[in-house]
Design an enzyme around this catalytic site. Structure first.
Site, mmCIF file in Angstrom:
data_model
loop_
_atom_site.group_PDB
_atom_site.id
_atom_site.type_symbol
_atom_site.label_atom_id
_atom_site.label_comp_id
_atom_site.label_asym_id
_atom_site.label_seq_id
_atom_site.Cartn_x
_atom_site.Cartn_y
_atom_site.Cartn_z
ATOM 1 N N SER A 266 0.836 -1.205 0.000
ATOM 2 C CA SER A 266 0.000 0.000 0.000
ATOM 3 C C SER A 266 0.864 1.246 0.000
ATOM 4 O O SER A 266 2.062 1.183 0.269
ATOM 5 C CB SER A 266 -0.914 0.005 1.221
ATOM 6 N N LYS A 267 0.216 2.371 -0.270
ATOM 7 C CA LYS A 267 1.001 3.605 -0.370
ATOM 8 C C LYS A 267 1.651 3.973 0.961
ATOM 9 O O LYS A 267 2.650 4.655 0.992
ATOM 10 C CB LYS A 267 0.145 4.740 -0.914
ATOM 11 N N ARG A 268 1.079 3.480 2.056
ATOM 12 C CA ARG A 268 1.665 3.796 3.364
ATOM 13 C C ARG A 268 2.887 2.937 3.669
ATOM 14 O O ARG A 268 3.701 3.302 4.492
ATOM 15 C CB ARG A 268 0.640 3.619 4.491
ATOM 16 N N ASP A 269 2.980 1.759 3.027
ATOM 17 C CA ASP A 269 4.102 0.865 3.333
ATOM 18 C C ASP A 269 5.436 1.502 3.012
ATOM 19 O O ASP A 269 6.407 1.311 3.725
ATOM 20 C CB ASP A 269 4.003 -0.435 2.512
ATOM 21 N N PHE A 278 5.792 5.075 -5.321
ATOM 22 C CA PHE A 278 5.354 5.789 -6.520
ATOM 23 C C PHE A 278 6.547 6.082 -7.428
ATOM 24 O O PHE A 278 7.650 6.291 -6.936
ATOM 25 C CB PHE A 278 4.676 7.101 -6.110
#
Ligand code: GLU
Length: 509
Positions: A266-269, A278
């Site tokens: 996920s983007k938080r990882d 990204f």
């Protein structure tokens, strides 16, 4: 169908920056298209205006360009099947929804959000938490299957809000063959009557996606596994719209998994574990959210792409380093794995290191000179290349190369403490003084000449390298370790080398 031209599309929704899983989907589409001599299309799926994020579309385009996987056709790239932004195709979808109503495969539903909420709550209270609008429940809802034709017409004429839902048959097996997963079969009893069209004139994802894939003559749908549950519905839409013969082939790609534990990356990882998720840095224009990018972290796009290609696919040989062209030759959808692909950050860095090492001396020199210029050090390409050749084995990134090479750009401001303690003594001072004297008489200050001079000093005084080398290195570079001192001295030049030896004699105890 099999003889038709290969046309594949990457169809992101502009709801935020493009996650590297999305880039991998785009990459596999691109590779497949190139290999098959087909076309790779970018379509922007922005039917859900509530989730629209300004800047996201441009971010997607910039990311694809940075990776070198530019579409042949699509939003921002032109082509004969436009517009490529679904919001601009709005007027096209209604007729297909109407067609489905007319042939009995869809119906109007007038239930308000409150109505739906109420039945959901009631079902929950009765012990079924997952209420669905389906072939059973629809008979007790407000729709054109339960209301009289008059009533329906009246409501439509009055402009009452409605949605159009697909009408699924009871107990029907929907089967299709997925290139990655093999045969997939789902019973309509486990599906719901999804909304296809809303009274604001906008289609939902499902309808727009199928209509556009058809109108854009898409031959293969290659997308993430999260869309697999939607695929049976899509198969039925092709059938009900009379397009089953031209239905694209499906390939659902495995999920990208977190490096630790289970679940989707996920983007938080990334920020939690210290790596970007990204391709490019993203600053959300609407809040302070900021996510780091591979580009800004010093990754070469070729390394990033090479790494991504291996997340879910491998060529079945030992070869790991592939150019984009090499990838498109070796790639095949049949070799894509079913199982999720675990992201490995060390491996990603390793890819970058391989690409750094494979640059030519002058490419690397230019990159190092550019990096040094950012820090107000100007150096010739020749010198930068010489430094780069010497230092590259230690670096993963250009910024490492620059940092490791610091001592070329400025004189030591401090000296390695351990080496000073262990190796700097009156003998070391005497050797440095003597070497300085010898070097000052050298006319040729090339690496070979410095080496010969140094070695003759050792020979004449019957000294081993270990007695003289460390102090000499410490004096000139301030460090305890590093590459060949002869090469370093010749890059620094005679004057600079001698001045540094003087400086060390003055500064070191
Ligand atoms: N708009 C969908 C997405 O955001 C596209 C899914 C598909 O490729 O069909 O991923």
């Amino acid at each position: 169908m099999s003889n038709a031209k290969v046309r594949v599309r990457f169809a992101p929704s502009p709801t935020g920056p493009l996650h590297m899983g999305g880039v991998r989907t785009a990459l596999y589409n691109y590779l497949f298209a190139k290999q098959q001599g087909g076309e790779f299309i970018l379509r922007i799926e922005d039917t859900d205006q509530t989730r629209f994020v300004p800047g996201a579309e441009q971010y997607i385009i910039d990311s694809l360009k940075w990776c070198g996987i530019s579409p042949d056709e699509g939003q921002g790239f032109g082509g004969d099947f436009g517009p490529y932004r679904q919001s601009e195709r709005k007027a096209m979808y209604k007729e297909y929804a109407d067609h489905l109503i007319k042939n009995g495969h869809a119906y109007y539903a007038f239930d308000s959000a409150d109505d739906l909420d109420r039945v959901r709550q009631m079902a929950k209270a009765a012990g079924s938490p997952n209420w669905q609008y389906n072939h059973v429940t629809r008979s007790s809802m407000k729709n054109s299957l339960t209301l009289s034709q008059n009533e329906v017409e009246k409501r439509l004429a009055n402009g009452e809000p409605y949605v159009i839902r697909i009408k699924l048959n009871r107990n029907e097996e929907v089967k299709f063959e997925d290139i990655v997963r093999g045969w997939v079969s789902v019973n309509t009893n486990n599906m719901d009557d999804k909304v296809l069209f809303k009274s604001d004139g906008m289609p939902t994802y499902h309808l727009a996606n199928i209509v556009d894939d058809h109108l854009m003559q898409i031959s293969h749908v290659i997308r993430g596994e999260e869309w697999l549950p939607s695929a049976p519905l899509h198969v039925l839409l092709y059938r009900y719209l009379g397009w089953e013969e031209q239905m694209p082939k499906f390939a659902h790609l495995p999920l990208l998994l977190k490096p630790d534990g289970n679940g989707k990356l996920s983007k938080r990882d990334g920020d939690r574990l210290g790596f970007p998720v990204f391709p490019l840095q993203w600053n959300n224009p609407e809040n302070d959210d900021q996510f780091s990018g591979y580009r800004e972290n010093g990754y070469f796009p070729e390394a990033f792409v090479n790494m991504l290609a291996f997340l879910g696919w491998n060529p079945g040989t030992e070869q790991e380093i592939f150019s984009l062209e090499g990838l498109s030759e070796a790639f095949s959808l049949e070799k894509v794995n079913k199982a999720g692909a675990r992201y490995d950050h060390d491996k990603t860095k390793w890819f970058n290191q391989q690409y750094l090492r494979s640059k030519t001396d002058s490419e690397l020199g230019q990159l190092l000179a550019d990096e040094a210029a950012k820090h107000q050090h100007s150096l010739s390409l020749e010198k930068a290349s010489a430094i780069a050749i010497l230092m590259k084995e230690r670096a993963y990134f250009i910024k490492d190369l620059y940092e490791e090479s610091q001592f070329f750009f400025s004189r030591p401001s401090s000296y390695d403490e351990k080496t000073t303690r262990k190796k700097w003594n009156s003998d070391a001072r005497n050797h440095v003084r003597a070497l300085k004297q010898m070097f000052s008489e050298l006319e040729d200050f090339s690496e070979d000449s410095v080496e010969q001079s140094f070695k003759s000093y050792l020979h004449d005084n019957e000294l081993g390298f270990g007695k003289v080398g460390p102090g000499f290195r410490l004096a000139v570079t301030g460090k305890g370790m590093g590459p060949s001192m002869f090469a370093i001295c010749s890059i620094l030049g005679k004057d600079e080398t001698l001045q540094r030896m003087d400086l060390a004699l003055e500064k070191l105890p």
